[in-house]
Write an enzyme that holds these catalytic residues in place. Structure first.
Site, PDB file in Angstrom:
ATOM      1  N   LYS A  11       0.841  -1.192   0.000  1.00 32.13           N
ATOM      2  CA  LYS A  11       0.000   0.000   0.000  1.00 32.13           C
ATOM      3  C   LYS A  11       0.879   1.245   0.000  1.00 32.13           C
ATOM      4  O   LYS A  11       1.742   1.408   0.867  1.00 32.13           O
ATOM      5  CB  LYS A  11      -0.911   0.008   1.226  1.00 32.13           C
ATOM      6  CG  LYS A  11      -2.028  -1.014   1.170  1.00 32.13           C
ATOM      7  CD  LYS A  11      -2.806  -1.071   2.475  1.00 32.13           C
ATOM      8  CE  LYS A  11      -3.485   0.240   2.787  1.00 32.13           C
ATOM      9  NZ  LYS A  11      -4.314   0.152   4.024  1.00 32.13           N
ATOM     10  N   VAL A  12       0.630   2.108  -0.974  1.00 32.93           N
ATOM     11  CA  VAL A  12       1.390   3.352  -1.086  1.00 32.93           C
ATOM     12  C   VAL A  12       0.394   4.501  -1.217  1.00 32.93           C
ATOM     13  O   VAL A  12      -0.501   4.449  -2.074  1.00 32.93           O
ATOM     14  CB  VAL A  12       2.320   3.334  -2.319  1.00 32.93           C
ATOM     15  CG1 VAL A  12       3.130   4.622  -2.391  1.00 32.93           C
ATOM     16  CG2 VAL A  12       3.240   2.122  -2.282  1.00 32.93           C
TER      17      VAL A  12
END
Length: 477
Positions: A11-12
C-alpha cells in the site's frame, strides 16, 4: 524487495511522492496498491503508473460530502477506456449499503470487517428465496395438451388442445421441473418489435408489464446502442435494465448509470478497425457512450441499407459527423455497426478484421457486420447483470432471432428462437416461438403463464410451435 511475495501488494499513498515510489516498485516487479484515493485525478495517475489495485476509502470520502460511488464508477470507466489491468478495491466500507453500492459502481472487490459479512448473510437468510421469482412448477403436461381450471376451487379438468405447453427444460414430455422465472431477456429487432422495427405490440406490453409487476426483471438485450432505442423504451416504462451494443454496455435506467463497467474497444483497436473500413463504400456507425455516430459522407449508403421508414427512424437518433477520428481518440467505443455490404465485400472485410487481434464479430441483419471487443456477447452481459441482481441462469428466459443472440439462447435456462429467426439461432435455442409478425412474445409468455399458473382465468391461445428444439450446447458468453 526481492523477498516480497508475489501475492503481496504494498500500500502506497497516492501522493506525488507515492506515485514516484509506485513507479520504482513496479519496475522492480513488486505489486502495488494505490491507497488513500479520494479524487478522479488520483485514480487516473494511479492507473498511469501501473498500480495493480486502487483503493478509494469509501466511508472517508462520504464523510467529506463527496459521492464515493460516483468516484468508483469514474475510475472504472477510466480503466475500461485505457484497457488497463488495474482493479478497484473499495476500502473503508462501514455498512452493507456501502458495500453493495461500491460493487454496483464497478469495484472489483471490497474490504469489510467480519461482522459486516455476518450481517450480510443474516440479511440474506431473512429474505424469502422466491422474492422476485415467478414459479413455473405446478403440474404434469402432455404434448399439445392443456388443463383449464373452473372458477370453482375444484381440481383441474382436461381441456381442448388450444394452448401449446411450455416444455420442461431439456425434456419433451413429463413433469415440469421446479423452474423459476426471475428475468426475461428480449432481443428487439426481429423479436420483440413489429415489422416496422419501432412498435412493441400492445399484447406484449401487457404481459411484460404484468410480469414486471410480479418482480420479474424485463431486460431488452439488443445490438443497438441506448440512443437508438429511446422511442422503443418509451413503450416499456417498467424496464429498469438494458443490455446494449451486443453486451458491451449494461445500464440501469432508473439510476442513469452503468450497472457494471462497459467493455469497450481500446483506442488502438478502434483505429485499426476504422482503417480497414474507411476505403470501402459501405455504411458504418460508431456506437460510443450510448450514442450512435455516422460520417456525413456515408449518409446515402446508410439510407440504401435499410427500409426507408427504419432508416429515417435510426437517423433521427444518430449524430452526423465529418470524421470519426476525433471520437475514436477519446475512447469508449462500444461497437462498429457495418451495413449495406455486398456478399463478396463482406467476406473481404471480415477477412481483414479477423487479422486484428482481440475482436468479437457477429451479425444481426443481412449484409451486416458488428465488431466489438473480444469476449463481448449478450450472454456475458446478462451473466454480469444476473450476478449483480442475484439471479441464476436457470431462472432466465431469453428470446432472440439472429446470430448475435446465439450466445444468450444457449446460456439462458429457457430460450426461444423466433420462427422468423436464422437457422443458427433456432438451432441454439431450446424452443421455437411464433414469429414477431405473429406476436410471438405475447403468445409464448401467455402460454407460459396459462400452463403454469392454472389459477389464473385466461383466454386460450393457439400456438402451433409445440416441438422444442434440441439443446445445441452451452456458452458462457
Amino acid at each position: 524487495m526481492e523477498k516480497v511475495d508475489d501475492a503481496v501488494y504494498i500500500k502506497v499513498p497516492t501522493t506525488e511522492e507515492g506515485l514516484a515510489a509506485m513507479q520504482v516498485l513496479k519496475r522492480q516487479g513488486v505489486g502495488v496498491t494505490a491507497a488513500a484515493v479520494y479524487t478522479k485525478v488520483q485514480g487516473f495517475m494511479a492507473i498511469t503508473v501501473g498500480a495493480d489495485f486502487i483503493a478509494p476509502y469509501v466511508n472517508r470520502i462520504a464523510n467529506l460530502d463527496v459521492d464515493p460511488h460516483e468516484l468508483i464508477s469514474a475510475i472504472a470507466d477510466m480503466i475500461s477506456r485505457t484497457g488497463a489491468s488495474t482493479k478497484i478495491v473499495a476500502a473503508s466500507c462501514k455498512n452493507i449499503a456501502q458495500v453493495n453500492d461500491a460493487l454496483l459502481a464497478g469495484a472489483h472487490t471490497v474490504t469489510v470487517r467480519p461482522d459486516l459479512l455476518h450481517e450480510a448473510f443474516g440479511a440474506a437468510s431473512a429474505t424469502s428465496p422466491t422474492t422476485g421469482r415467478l414459479s413455473t412448477a405446478t403440474r404434469a403436461s402432455q404434448p399439445c395438451e392443456t388443463t383449464t381450471r373452473a372458477k370453482s376451487d375444484g381440481p383441474p379438468q382436461a381441456g381442448p388442445s388450444l394452448r401449446a405447453p411450455v416444455w420442461p427444460l431439456g425434456t419433451t414430455t413429463g413433469t415440469e421441473p421446479d423452474a423459476m422465472i426471475s428475468m426475461i431477456a428480449l432481443d428487439l429487432d426481429g423479436t420483440l418489435l413489429g415489422q416496422d422495427h419501432q412498435t412493441v405490440p400492445a399484447s406484449a406490453i401487457e404481459v411484460l408489464a404484468e410480469l414486471a409487476g410480479e418482480g420479474v426483471h424485463v431486460v431488452p438485450a439488443t445490438g443497438r446502442t441506448r440512443g437508438l432505442m429511446a422511442h422503443e423504451l418509451g413503450q416499456l416504462p417498467f424496464v429498469n435494465y438494458l443490455v446494449s451494443s451486443n453486451g458491451a454496455s449494461v445500464f440501469d435506467r432508473s439510476a442513469s448509470r452503468p450497472v457494471v463497467p462497459a467493455e469497450t474497444l481500446p483506442v488502438p483497436r478502434a483505429r485499426q478497425i476504422y482503417a480497414v473500413l474507411e476505403p470501402y463504400d459501405v455504411s458504418f456507425e460508431l456506437y460510443q457512450d450510448g450514442a450512435a455516430y455516422l460520417e456525413r459522407s456515408r449518409l446515402q449508403v446508410f439510407r440504401r441499407s435499410f427500409a426507408p421508414g427504419f432508416a429515417a427512424h435510426l437517423l433521427a437518433h444518430t449524430h452526423l459527423v465529418d470524421s470519426m477520428l476525433p471520437l475514436l481518440a477519446r475512447g469508449g467505443t462500444e461497437k462498429f455497426n457495418i451495413s449495406g455490404v455486398a456478399p463478396d465485400e463482406r467476406r473481404a472485410i471480415v477477412a481483414r478484421l479477423l487479422e486484428i487481434p482481440e475482436l468479437a464479430l457477429t451479425s444481426s441483419l443481412s449484409g451486416n457486420v458488428e465488431v466489438m471487443a473480444a469476449g463481448v456477447s449478450k450472454a456475458r452481459a446478462l451473466r454480469r447483470l444476473a450476478g449483480v441482481l442475484g439471479v441464476q441462469a436457470s431462472d432466465i428466459v431469453a428470446f432472440g432471432d439472429s446470430d448475435n443472440d446465439i450466445s444468450m439462447l444457449k446460456w439462458a435456462g429457457r430460450s426461444y428462437a423466433m420462427a422468423n429467426g436464422t437457422q443458427e439461432a433456432r438451432s441454439a435455442a431450446r424452443h421455437v416461438a411464433p414469429s414477431n409478425a405473429d406476436d410471438g412474445i405475447a403468445v409464448t409468455l401467455r402460454d407460459l403463464l396459462a400452463n403454469h399458473r392454472p389459477d389464473l382465468d385466461r383466454p386460450a391461445t393457439l400456438n402451433p410451435y409445440c416441438s422444442p428444439l434440441s439443446r445445441a450446447g452451452s456458452d458462457g458468453g
